[in-house]
Design a protein around this motif. Structure first.
Motif, mmCIF file in Angstrom:
data_model
loop_
_atom_site.group_PDB
_atom_site.id
_atom_site.type_symbol
_atom_site.label_atom_id
_atom_site.label_comp_id
_atom_site.label_asym_id
_atom_site.label_seq_id
_atom_site.Cartn_x
_atom_site.Cartn_y
_atom_site.Cartn_z
ATOM 1 N N CYS A 148 0.769 -1.532 0.106
ATOM 2 C CA CYS A 148 -0.275 -0.151 0.136
ATOM 3 C C CYS A 148 1.027 0.895 -0.099
ATOM 4 O O CYS A 148 1.566 1.580 0.825
ATOM 5 N N MET A 201 1.527 5.044 0.107
ATOM 6 C CA MET A 201 1.123 6.160 0.637
ATOM 7 C C MET A 201 0.301 6.818 0.098
ATOM 8 O O MET A 201 -1.342 7.788 1.099
ATOM 9 N N LEU A 250 -3.053 5.088 0.702
ATOM 10 C CA LEU A 250 -3.040 5.039 2.044
ATOM 11 C C LEU A 250 -3.949 6.404 2.447
ATOM 12 O O LEU A 250 -4.794 6.281 3.279
ATOM 13 N N ILE A 285 1.534 -1.569 4.169
ATOM 14 C CA ILE A 285 1.918 -0.350 4.479
ATOM 15 C C ILE A 285 3.490 -0.399 3.825
ATOM 16 O O ILE A 285 4.319 -1.705 4.860
ATOM 17 N N TYR A 294 8.560 7.989 8.480
ATOM 18 C CA TYR A 294 6.705 7.871 7.939
ATOM 19 C C TYR A 294 6.627 9.003 8.757
ATOM 20 O O TYR A 294 7.461 9.975 9.570
ATOM 21 N N HIS A 320 1.432 10.917 7.036
ATOM 22 C CA HIS A 320 1.467 9.363 7.334
ATOM 23 C C HIS A 320 0.721 8.768 8.243
ATOM 24 O O HIS A 320 -0.399 8.374 8.173
#
Length: 190
Positions: free
Chosen positions: A90, A92, A95, A125, A130, A134
């Motif tokens: 996945c 970002m 997401l 992810i 991050y 995120h």
């Protein structure tokens, strides 16, 4: 297991095609637990797969691949009763769109459906580190009922190659999805 699982798999353009490849291989091994698999891949996912794995074997998968904007796909509606969705890997961006409720393609529409129906959404992810954006997006998805599953392999099973390492993550995803699998379990006798 009494009831077979209907699962949506979305592959996005994040690095980590090995995880998607391993997920497909493991699903083939437990096909007796699977009622249906709906698959959607982004253009970037195909490009990353070719770059990282050196092939286009995703074209040979035994699952129906739906176009990224095919809103007639069964899992674009809750009435199709797909139980689980896994986004693997996945990105970002994906997401963020899921966290914001932006349903601008089949992946994000299916995720929106899974969340609204209170079914299981698992986002594998892959990016690191991050940013606060995120983290906040992960928080939003978690509060909406989704599961954030970072692609962080375990090492206590002593994986010997990259496939075995990727399998430690995919076994965790399959556990979360509700499949019965044979896997290394911490501190259990073999």
């Amino acid at each position: 297991m009494n009831k077979k699982i209907k699962i949506v798999i979305a592959v996005t353009g994040a690095s980590g095609s090995v995880y998607a490849k391993m997920l497909f291989a493991k699903l083939a091994l437990i096909k007796n637990q699977v009622e249906d698999v709906g698959l959607v891949m982004s253009d970037n996912a195909r490009d990353v797969w070719k770059h990282e794995l050196g092939n286009s074997d995703y074209e040979k998968l035994p699952f129906k691949i739906y176009g990224k904007t095919d809103f007639t796909a069964p899992f674009a509606s809750g009435s199709a009763q797909f139980n689980v969705m896994v986004v693997c890997p996945c990105s970002m961006g994906t997401l963020g769109r899921i966290a914001s409720g932006v349903s601008d393609d089949l992946t994000t529409r299916a995720a929106d459906v899974i969340l609204k129906e209170r079914r299981k959404l698992i986002l594998l992810i892959r990016d690191t580190p991050y940013s606060l954006i995120h983290i906040n997006n992960m928080k939003s998805v978690t509060e909406a009922g989704g599961i954030i599953c970072p692609a962080s392999p375990s090492f206590y099973s002593k994986p010997v190659d990259i496939d075995a390492l990727a399998a430690t993550v995919i076994d965790r995803v399959l556990d979360l999805a509700g499949f019965e699998i044979s896997s290394f379990r911490w501190n259990e006798k073999e």
